[in-house]
Design a protein around this motif. Structure first.
Motif, PDB file in Angstrom:
ATOM      1  N   GLY A  10       1.054  -1.238   0.340  1.00  0.00           N
ATOM      2  CA  GLY A  10      -0.065   0.236   0.205  1.00  0.00           C
ATOM      3  C   GLY A  10       0.698   1.227  -0.155  1.00  0.00           C
ATOM      4  N   PRO A  11       0.180   2.529  -0.208  1.00  0.00           N
ATOM      5  CA  PRO A  11       0.837   3.800   0.115  1.00  0.00           C
ATOM      6  C   PRO A  11       1.353   3.952   1.276  1.00  0.00           C
ATOM      7  N   PRO A  12       2.366   4.591   1.602  1.00  0.00           N
ATOM      8  CA  PRO A  12       2.748   5.762   2.516  1.00  0.00           C
ATOM      9  C   PRO A  12       1.552   5.823   3.684  1.00  0.00           C
ATOM     10  N   ARG A  13       1.950   5.529   5.056  1.00  0.00           N
ATOM     11  CA  ARG A  13       0.697   6.104   5.595  1.00  0.00           C
ATOM     12  C   ARG A  13       0.581   7.864   5.714  1.00  0.00           C
ATOM     13  N   ALA A  14      -0.173   8.658   5.548  1.00  0.00           N
ATOM     14  CA  ALA A  14      -0.440   9.915   5.819  1.00  0.00           C
ATOM     15  C   ALA A  14      -0.599   9.980   6.939  1.00  0.00           C
ATOM     16  N   GLY A  15       0.786  10.408   7.451  1.00  0.00           N
ATOM     17  CA  GLY A  15       1.018  10.339   8.846  1.00  0.00           C
ATOM     18  C   GLY A  15       1.954  12.028   8.742  1.00  0.00           C
ATOM     19  N   ARG A  16       1.374  12.457   9.935  1.00  0.00           N
ATOM     20  CA  ARG A  16       2.275  14.254   9.803  1.00  0.00           C
ATOM     21  C   ARG A  16       2.671  13.574  11.466  1.00  0.00           C
ATOM     22  N   PHE A  17       4.072  14.518  11.421  1.00  0.00           N
ATOM     23  CA  PHE A  17       4.621  14.603  12.383  1.00  0.00           C
ATOM     24  C   PHE A  17       4.905  15.191  12.847  1.00  0.00           C
ATOM     25  N   ARG A  18       4.487  15.699  14.571  1.00  0.00           N
ATOM     26  CA  ARG A  18       4.259  17.040  15.916  1.00  0.00           C
ATOM     27  C   ARG A  18       5.115  17.905  15.555  1.00  0.00           C
ATOM     28  N   LEU A  19       5.687  19.334  14.553  1.00  0.00           N
ATOM     29  CA  LEU A  19       7.059  19.858  14.714  1.00  0.00           C
ATOM     30  C   LEU A  19       7.071  20.106  16.834  1.00  0.00           C
ATOM     31  N   PRO A  20       8.481  20.611  17.387  1.00  0.00           N
ATOM     32  CA  PRO A  20       8.284  20.780  18.691  1.00  0.00           C
ATOM     33  C   PRO A  20       7.564  21.772  18.857  1.00  0.00           C
ATOM     34  N   ALA A  29      13.498  11.132  16.303  1.00  0.00           N
ATOM     35  CA  ALA A  29      12.946  10.293  14.740  1.00  0.00           C
ATOM     36  C   ALA A  29      13.272  11.382  13.100  1.00  0.00           C
ATOM     37  N   PRO A  30      13.159  12.872  13.556  1.00  0.00           N
ATOM     38  CA  PRO A  30      12.798  13.165  12.447  1.00  0.00           C
ATOM     39  C   PRO A  30      14.507  13.618  12.502  1.00  0.00           C
ATOM     40  N   LEU A  31      15.119  14.129  13.606  1.00  0.00           N
ATOM     41  CA  LEU A  31      16.803  14.577  13.418  1.00  0.00           C
ATOM     42  C   LEU A  31      17.383  13.466  13.029  1.00  0.00           C
ATOM     43  N   VAL A  32      16.732  11.799  13.392  1.00  0.00           N
ATOM     44  CA  VAL A  32      17.713  11.149  12.123  1.00  0.00           C
ATOM     45  C   VAL A  32      18.054  10.957  10.576  1.00  0.00           C
ATOM     46  N   VAL A  33      15.944  11.118  10.813  1.00  0.00           N
ATOM     47  CA  VAL A  33      15.951  10.246   8.883  1.00  0.00           C
ATOM     48  C   VAL A  33      16.358  12.094   8.586  1.00  0.00           C
ATOM     49  N   GLY A  34      16.158  12.912   9.069  1.00  0.00           N
ATOM     50  CA  GLY A  34      16.455  13.976   8.123  1.00  0.00           C
ATOM     51  C   GLY A  34      18.101  13.803   7.833  1.00  0.00           C
ATOM     52  N   ALA A  35      19.001  13.402   8.363  1.00  0.00           N
ATOM     53  CA  ALA A  35      20.358  13.725   8.362  1.00  0.00           C
ATOM     54  C   ALA A  35      20.296  12.648   7.527  1.00  0.00           C
ATOM     55  N   MET A  65      12.891  20.021   6.324  1.00  0.00           N
ATOM     56  CA  MET A  65      13.740  18.463   6.566  1.00  0.00           C
ATOM     57  C   MET A  65      14.568  17.949   7.321  1.00  0.00           C
ATOM     58  N   GLU A  66      15.931  17.997   6.551  1.00  0.00           N
ATOM     59  CA  GLU A  66      16.839  17.418   6.396  1.00  0.00           C
ATOM     60  C   GLU A  66      17.868  18.016   8.289  1.00  0.00           C
ATOM     61  N   THR A  67      16.513  18.862   8.268  1.00  0.00           N
ATOM     62  CA  THR A  67      17.375  19.663   9.787  1.00  0.00           C
ATOM     63  C   THR A  67      16.309  19.105  10.966  1.00  0.00           C
ATOM     64  N   GLY A  68      15.391  18.000  10.522  1.00  0.00           N
ATOM     65  CA  GLY A  68      14.630  17.349  12.213  1.00  0.00           C
ATOM     66  C   GLY A  68      13.628  17.981  11.975  1.00  0.00           C
ATOM     67  N   LEU A  69      12.707  18.970  11.313  1.00  0.00           N
ATOM     68  CA  LEU A  69      11.632  19.569  11.222  1.00  0.00           C
ATOM     69  C   LEU A  69      10.958  19.339   9.929  1.00  0.00           C
ATOM     70  N   HIS A  71       8.058  17.086   8.863  1.00  0.00           N
ATOM     71  CA  HIS A  71       6.341  17.456   9.266  1.00  0.00           C
ATOM     72  C   HIS A  71       5.148  16.572   8.637  1.00  0.00           C
ATOM     73  N   ARG A  72       5.714  15.808   7.204  1.00  0.00           N
ATOM     74  CA  ARG A  72       4.938  14.711   6.755  1.00  0.00           C
ATOM     75  C   ARG A  72       5.417  13.385   6.481  1.00  0.00           C
ATOM     76  N   VAL A  73       4.887  12.598   6.925  1.00  0.00           N
ATOM     77  CA  VAL A  73       5.421  10.898   6.886  1.00  0.00           C
ATOM     78  C   VAL A  73       5.972  10.747   5.445  1.00  0.00           C
ATOM     79  N   ALA A  74       5.180  11.431   4.918  1.00  0.00           N
ATOM     80  CA  ALA A  74       5.261  10.825   3.553  1.00  0.00           C
ATOM     81  C   ALA A  74       6.420  11.540   2.032  1.00  0.00           C
ATOM     82  N   ASP A  75       6.492  12.944   2.673  1.00  0.00           N
ATOM     83  CA  ASP A  75       7.743  12.763   1.567  1.00  0.00           C
ATOM     84  C   ASP A  75       8.903  12.350   2.018  1.00  0.00           C
ATOM     85  N   ALA A  76       8.879  12.091   2.976  1.00  0.00           N
ATOM     86  CA  ALA A  76      10.375  11.402   3.622  1.00  0.00           C
ATOM     87  C   ALA A  76      10.107   9.668   2.695  1.00  0.00           C
TER      88      ALA A  76
END
Length: 289
Positions: A10-20, A29-35, A65-69, A71-76
């Motif tokens: 299936g397609p990626p989950r359309a989740g959103r990650f809460r910004l700090p 997680a977004p910090l590591v995935v962004g790097a 996105m690449e520096t930890g901000l 927001h959208r899981v689908a973008d990653a």
């Protein structure tokens, strides 16, 4: 057809990650995935504008996105596919990491974990590496023996990112090697190897542009870490990392606070390699193996 389509997960989950929120530490997680995303992009020789265009975002959004901000899981996930990571397991692993409910602690044993660790190491603005068992990879000479368990567990891991460049007398600024005294005695049974390794460490420590090398005495009132530990600044955020043979754990915010205090205590008690009596006492005089 990509592996993702073929396995019909299936397609990626359309989740959103809460910004700090203001004053809140970045989630791990977004910090590591962004790097990870930035390192993959750079490894392909792509600029931010072109990569952002592929997911219909601005270059400024990609930079965030690449520096930890992120927001959208689908973008990653879209970026990962564009960077050539199309197998369903690897994509789902990143989705799961970004859905992890613990914001400031991230356990990563998933496919690609070693690449994500390497991405953080490569992009760290500064870094302390604390080891109580072995000389860290970045400071080893070629003849220093690798840990057998680690070598076996990582033998079949597919990697897309090379490790951070090994430390030299010209590229160690901003890096501190914090070694327990027992590390220096690990190879006393192989005096020629240990003599060469100590000579290399002294050369690194003696250079203006090399890393700082500190030795923590056995008598120091600190408990050495059970895993190879890194403290790094990544995109302006403080991150503690514990590396095992087949997984890694990341900490930010309150989860990192206690580990940060322990590390600061060890740094305060560390003795510079150039004046360490521990090194002179343990230094082999040479000889055959």
């Amino acid at each position: 057809m990509s592996t993702r389509s073929a396995t019909k997960i299936g397609p990626p989950r359309a989740g959103r990650f809460r910004l700090p929120q203001e004053g809140e530490a970045s989630a791990a997680a977004p910090l590591v995935v962004g790097a990870y995303l930035r390192s993959l992009r750079r490894s392909r020789g792509m600029n931010g504008t072109d990569a952002a265009w592929m997911i219909r975002r601005s270059a400024a959004t990609l930079s965030r996105m690449e520096t930890g901000l992120l927001h959208r899981v689908a973008d990653a996930v879209e970026l990962l596919e564009y960077y050539g990571i199309e197998d369903a397991v690897s994509l789902a692993a990143v989705e799961d990491l970004l859905q992890e409910p613990q914001r400031h602690r991230l356990f990563d044993p998933a496919p690609g974990w070693l690449d994500r660790l390497r991405a953080c190491q490569r992009q760290a603005e500064n870094m302390v590496i604390y080891s109580a068992f072995t000389i860290p990879d970045l400071a080893r000479i070629p003849t220093y023996p690798a840990d057998a368990l680690t070598r076996r567990l990582r033998a079949d891991i597919p990697v897309r990112l090379g490790p951070r460049e090994r430390l030299t007398v010209d590229n160690g600024e901003g890096i501190t090697l914090l070694l327990d005294k027992l590390v220096l005695g690990r190879l006393l049974s192989e005096p020629s190897v240990m003599a060469a390794q100590l000579a290399h460490l002294r050369q690194l420590a003696g250079s203006e542009r090399g890393p700082r090398v500190l030795i923590v005495p056995v008598t120091a009132p600190v408990i050495p870490p059970a895993a190879l530990t890194y403290a790094m600044t990544l995109a302006g955020h403080y991150l503690i990392v514990e590396e095992g043979p087949d997984s890694v754990v990341y900490y930010t915010g309150e989860e990192a606070a206690e580990r940060r205090r322990l590390l600061q205590d060890a740094l305060a008690l560390g003795v510079p390699l150039s004046v360490s009596t521990a090194v002179s006492d343990q230094a082999p005089t040479g000889g055959a193996r």
